[in-house]
Motif scaffolding. Structure first.
Motif, short mmCIF file in Angstrom:
data_model
loop_
_atom_site.label_atom_id
_atom_site.label_comp_id
_atom_site.label_asym_id
_atom_site.label_seq_id
_atom_site.Cartn_x
_atom_site.Cartn_y
_atom_site.Cartn_z
N ASN A 1 18.16 0.98 6.55
CA ASN A 1 16.95 1.50 7.24
C ASN A 1 16.87 2.93 7.28
O ASN A 1 15.58 3.42 7.43
CB ASN A 1 17.28 1.08 8.99
CG ASN A 1 17.52 -0.65 8.99
OD1 ASN A 1 18.56 -0.81 8.58
ND2 ASN A 1 16.83 -1.05 9.47
N GLU A 2 17.80 3.73 7.14
CA GLU A 2 17.60 5.32 7.43
C GLU A 2 17.16 5.68 6.12
O GLU A 2 16.21 6.47 6.11
CB GLU A 2 19.02 5.78 7.47
CG GLU A 2 19.59 5.51 8.91
CD GLU A 2 18.71 6.29 9.71
OE1 GLU A 2 18.19 7.37 9.73
OE2 GLU A 2 18.52 5.39 11.07
N LYS B 1 13.19 5.12 6.08
CA LYS B 1 12.45 5.65 7.04
C LYS B 1 11.61 6.36 6.30
O LYS B 1 11.64 7.21 5.57
CB LYS B 1 13.27 6.37 7.94
CG LYS B 1 12.68 6.78 9.27
CD LYS B 1 13.95 7.56 10.14
CE LYS B 1 14.82 6.74 10.78
NZ LYS B 1 15.76 7.36 11.55
N GLY B 2 10.27 6.50 7.18
CA GLY B 2 8.91 7.02 6.92
C GLY B 2 8.25 6.42 5.75
O GLY B 2 7.34 7.14 4.98
N LYS B 3 8.46 5.40 5.24
CA LYS B 3 7.97 4.56 3.80
C LYS B 3 7.69 3.37 4.35
O LYS B 3 8.03 2.54 5.21
CB LYS B 3 9.01 4.73 2.78
CG LYS B 3 9.40 6.02 2.29
CD LYS B 3 10.21 5.78 1.25
CE LYS B 3 10.99 7.26 0.68
NZ LYS B 3 9.76 8.21 0.21
N ASP C 1 5.43 6.66 -1.21
CA ASP C 1 5.67 6.48 0.20
C ASP C 1 5.77 4.67 0.49
O ASP C 1 5.93 4.31 1.40
CB ASP C 1 4.58 6.91 1.13
CG ASP C 1 3.16 6.25 0.90
OD1 ASP C 1 2.92 5.78 -0.47
OD2 ASP C 1 2.37 6.16 1.83
N ASN D 1 6.10 -1.14 8.20
CA ASN D 1 5.36 -0.01 8.43
C ASN D 1 6.35 1.33 8.24
O ASN D 1 7.67 1.18 8.28
CB ASN D 1 4.47 0.15 9.70
CG ASN D 1 5.24 -0.05 10.93
OD1 ASN D 1 6.45 0.34 10.78
ND2 ASN D 1 4.52 -0.37 12.09
N LYS D 2 5.87 2.45 8.27
CA LYS D 2 6.68 3.54 8.34
C LYS D 2 7.75 3.97 9.24
O LYS D 2 8.37 4.70 9.29
CB LYS D 2 5.76 5.03 8.03
CG LYS D 2 4.99 4.63 6.56
CD LYS D 2 4.22 6.03 6.48
CE LYS D 2 3.47 5.97 5.12
NZ LYS D 2 2.74 7.08 4.63
N GLU D 3 7.29 3.16 10.61
CA GLU D 3 8.55 3.30 11.60
C GLU D 3 9.42 1.99 11.64
O GLU D 3 10.21 1.91 12.38
CB GLU D 3 7.59 3.20 13.08
CG GLU D 3 6.78 4.36 13.36
CD GLU D 3 5.65 4.57 12.62
OE1 GLU D 3 4.97 3.54 12.22
OE2 GLU D 3 5.34 5.64 12.11
#
Length: 257
Positions: A142-143, A146-148, A181, A232-234
């Protein structure tokens, strides 16, 4: 004079009502399509995508929530039919299943409705935490994601529909290869060595993580394959999808947000 005014008002009412609706008649005869399971199955597989965005209508053409629509399909005696429309919006309406219809039709619709309702409930929730290594030894968690936007394919070697869509999902991954992304990963039930042998003959353009049977059964509670997720990115589940056709449409939408 009074009669003329009544006629004009009635005409304007129906004209206004029609203008409010961008949908028309069913694209197939709701009764005829139920005559055989083969007819219904062929229509449903090509025209009914319950994972996509659509306007849901009850038997009286009243708009209802997607959740209510799926719940009725899962538990009641209805068949979904797409309506002809003046725009690109999908309109699905419920029609009663006929008493003389093949019983397999109702059983299949109830199961499809149940699966679609379950997937719908997952959307908007956080994807379960995980940290695993893919076949190349890269850590996927998950880390790290993140942001993708993350596209996840859940499958196993002996799943025929999973393998059949390989060329399509590979093409999709290639179309987005310049989008740094967007990441494509897959969770596979099978062991590392079996996957390496299999993928040498049938390549998959996703990062492949082996030995995911327990995780998919317990954390994701999957009971049908293939299943695709778009995060999503979150890290929130934006869409849960049963096939490539639904995935392609949903990813295009998510990639533009």
């Amino acid at each position: 004079m009074k009669k003329s005014i009544t006629i004009i008002i009635t005409f304007l009412f129906f004209t206004f009502s029609f203008a409010q609706n961008n949908f028309g008649n069913p694209e197939v005869d709701p009764i005829h399509i139920q005559k055989t399971y083969t007819d219904w199955s062929a229509y449903q597989s090509k025209n009914i995508m319950l994972s996509r965005d659509f306007v849901a209508l009850d038997p009286n053409s009243k708009e209802i929530s997607k959740e209510s629509f799926l719940n009725l399909l899962a538990n009641r005696n209805y068949i979904p039919i797409r309506l002809k429309s003046e725009d690109s919006t999908y309109y699905y309406k419920l029609f009663l299943i006929q008493q003389n219809s093949d019983t397999s039709i109702k059983a299949t619709i109830n199961q499809i409705g149940f699966d679609a309702h379950k997937n719908f409930e997952m959307e908007g929730t956080q994807f379960p935490k995980f940290s695993f290594k893919d076949l190349n030894g890269n850590l996927v968690s998950n880390e790290s994601m993140k942001g993708k936007i993350i596209v996840i394919k859940c499958w196993y070697i002996h799943c025929t529909p999973c393998i059949k869509e390989f060329p399509q999902v590979n093409k999709l991954a290639d179309e987005y290869k310049d989008r740094k992304d967007i990441l494509f990963i897959s969770l596979a039930e099978d062991a590392r060595e079996k996957l390496k042998v299999f993928l040498a003959k049938r390549p998959l353009a996703y990062s492949v993580i082996p030995n995911m049977k327990v995780y998919m059964n317990e954390s994701l509670q999957l009971n049908s394959f293939p299943t695709h997720f778009i995060l999503n990115k979150e890290g929130i589940i934006a869409k849960v999808l049963p096939n490539f056709e639904s995935l392609e449409v949903a990813l295009e939408k998510e990639s533009k947000l």
